[in-house]
Design an enzyme around this catalytic site. Structure first.
Site, short mmCIF file in Angstrom:
data_model
loop_
_atom_site.label_atom_id
_atom_site.label_comp_id
_atom_site.label_asym_id
_atom_site.label_seq_id
_atom_site.Cartn_x
_atom_site.Cartn_y
_atom_site.Cartn_z
N SER A 142 -40.06 36.41 25.50
CA SER A 142 -41.17 36.03 26.38
C SER A 142 -41.23 34.51 26.36
O SER A 142 -40.66 33.86 25.46
CB SER A 142 -42.46 36.60 25.79
OG SER A 142 -43.59 36.01 26.39
N TYR A 155 -48.25 38.87 18.89
CA TYR A 155 -47.23 38.86 19.96
C TYR A 155 -46.37 37.60 19.88
O TYR A 155 -45.14 37.67 19.93
CB TYR A 155 -47.96 38.92 21.30
CG TYR A 155 -47.07 39.18 22.51
CD1 TYR A 155 -46.61 40.45 22.82
CD2 TYR A 155 -46.72 38.14 23.36
CE1 TYR A 155 -45.82 40.68 23.94
CE2 TYR A 155 -45.94 38.36 24.49
CZ TYR A 155 -45.49 39.64 24.77
OH TYR A 155 -44.71 39.86 25.88
P1 NAD Z 1 -44.87 48.16 30.33
O1 NAD Z 1 -46.12 48.53 29.64
O2 NAD Z 1 -44.78 48.30 31.81
O3 NAD Z 1 -43.63 48.95 29.70
C1 NAD Z 1 -43.44 49.06 28.30
C2 NAD Z 1 -42.72 50.36 28.00
O4 NAD Z 1 -42.48 50.41 26.58
C3 NAD Z 1 -43.54 51.62 28.36
O5 NAD Z 1 -42.75 52.52 29.09
C4 NAD Z 1 -43.93 52.18 27.01
O6 NAD Z 1 -44.06 53.59 26.99
C5 NAD Z 1 -42.76 51.72 26.13
N1 NAD Z 1 -43.08 51.70 24.71
C6 NAD Z 1 -44.21 51.22 24.12
N2 NAD Z 1 -44.15 51.44 22.80
C7 NAD Z 1 -42.97 52.06 22.55
C8 NAD Z 1 -42.33 52.51 21.38
N3 NAD Z 1 -42.91 52.41 20.17
N4 NAD Z 1 -41.12 53.10 21.48
C9 NAD Z 1 -40.52 53.24 22.69
N5 NAD Z 1 -41.07 52.83 23.84
C10 NAD Z 1 -42.29 52.24 23.76
O7 NAD Z 1 -44.59 46.65 29.88
P2 NAD Z 1 -43.59 45.51 30.44
O8 NAD Z 1 -44.43 44.42 30.93
O9 NAD Z 1 -42.53 46.08 31.28
O10 NAD Z 1 -42.98 45.00 29.05
C11 NAD Z 1 -41.63 45.21 28.66
C12 NAD Z 1 -41.23 44.11 27.70
O11 NAD Z 1 -41.30 42.84 28.36
C13 NAD Z 1 -42.12 44.01 26.45
O12 NAD Z 1 -41.31 43.73 25.32
C14 NAD Z 1 -42.99 42.81 26.78
O13 NAD Z 1 -43.46 42.16 25.62
C15 NAD Z 1 -42.01 41.94 27.55
N6 NAD Z 1 -42.63 40.92 28.38
C16 NAD Z 1 -43.49 41.28 29.37
C17 NAD Z 1 -44.07 40.28 30.15
C18 NAD Z 1 -45.02 40.60 31.25
O14 NAD Z 1 -45.67 39.66 31.75
N7 NAD Z 1 -45.15 41.84 31.70
C19 NAD Z 1 -43.77 38.93 29.90
C20 NAD Z 1 -42.89 38.62 28.88
C21 NAD Z 1 -42.32 39.62 28.13
#
Ligand code: NAD
Length: 260
Positions: A142, A155
């Site tokens: 991130s 985080y």
């Molecule tokens: P999201 O909530 O849309 O998807 C996350 C997925 O992870 C979900 O399908 C959930 O069921 C799964 N998950 C959660 N806990 C789990 C576990 N213990 N085992 C297996 N699966 C699990 O979120 P997103 O925004 O797509 O995030 C995905 C990644 O991107 C994360 O690591 C997040 O930190 C990172 N990220 C997101 C953003 C953002 O702005 N959305 C920015 C930077 C980084």
């Protein structure tokens, strides 16, 4: 096709960024395993991908914090398709709170999903990558791998930690053909971000529109969210890269929020 017949495991691919990466990999000919704690949504994603791209896709029940489930899930992919070529360790959640109110249980949960998850999935796929002398491991970092924000102690700590794990694996695994990278997105409009908008509004005492305009997009060059497609493009770039030249590197995709 850049990933023709490559076996790709994407954790947390039932939703958001991971889901877009799984679609992109399938569009490029990859066989895609949707590893997620939400099995029904994972199965729906796998069925949708198989129907749309005519490639093989499977759902894998996996809580990335469980060594047993990670090992069993990776083994089920190897049993089906013979190996693992690409791992995207992407599963993640967000919990926001000021440090004095941050429950220790929440801290441990955050570190377990983001860090234990990256460690356990890497450990499980690496022997298969070593056996074939090639592989790509991608961690979902991130901007918070490099920058801090209020309310995000666990985080930010976990996302910084991924940079270190990435560099160690790059050094250990590079001589055996396995590359590692970290993608560092800015704010992407997924369920993870939608959930924090009212939470941050409450904690910071500002309206939700201000959370979006100031906290999330205030430092971008164009007040735009990064998209899941942007991140999927970067994930394809790293997965399909042909040499070790970029191993150990991280790439920020954030509309100029964070530059280095
Ligand atoms: P999201 O909530 O849309 O998807 C996350 C997925 O992870 C979900 O399908 C959930 O069921 C799964 N998950 C959660 N806990 C789990 C576990 N213990 N085992 C297996 N699966 C699990 O979120 P997103 O925004 O797509 O995030 C995905 C990644 O991107 C994360 O690591 C997040 O930190 C990172 N990220 C997101 C953003 C953002 O702005 N959305 C920015 C930077 C980084």
């Amino acid at each position: 096709m850049k990933l023709k017949d490559k076996v790709c495991i994407v954790t947390g691919a039932a939703s958001g960024i991971g889901n877009a990466i799984a679609h992109k990999y399938a569009a490029e000919g990859g066989k895609v395993a949707i590893a997620d704690i939400k099995m029904e949504a994972a199965q729906a994603a796998a069925d949708g991908i198989a129907a749309r791209f005519g490639t093989e896709a499977m759902a894998v029940a996996m809580d990335v914090t469980s060594e047993e489930q990670v090992n069993a899930g990776v083994q089920s992919v190897v049993d089906a398709w013979g190996t693992v070529d690409v791992l995207v360790s992407n599963a993640g959640i967000q919990i926001v709170n000021p440090i004095e109110d941050f429950a220790f249980a929440d801290w441990k949960k955050m570190l377990a999903i983001h860090l234990d998850g990256a460690f356990l999935t890497s450990k499980a796929v690496i022997p298969h990558m070593y056996a074939q002398g090639s592989g790509s491991i991608i961690f979902m970092g991130s901007v918070h791998s490099k920058e801090a924000s209020k309310l995000k102690s666990a985080y930010v700590t976990a996302k910084h930690g991924l940079l270190g794990l990435n560099r160690v694996i790059a050094k250990e695994a590079g001589p055996r053909g396995v590359r590692t990278n970290v993608i560092c997105p800015g704010f992407v409009r997924t369920p993870l971000v939608d959930k924090q908008i009212p939470e941050q509004s409450r904690e910071l005492g500002i309206p939700e529109e201000e959370v979006i305009a100031k906290v999330m997009l205030g430092q971008t060059v164009d007040a735009e969210f990064t998209t899941v497609e942007d991140i999927a493009e970067v994930a394809l770039f790293f997965a399909a890269f042909q040499t070790n030249a970029l191993t150990g590197q991280s790439l920020v995709a954030s509309h100029g929020w964070f530059m280095e």
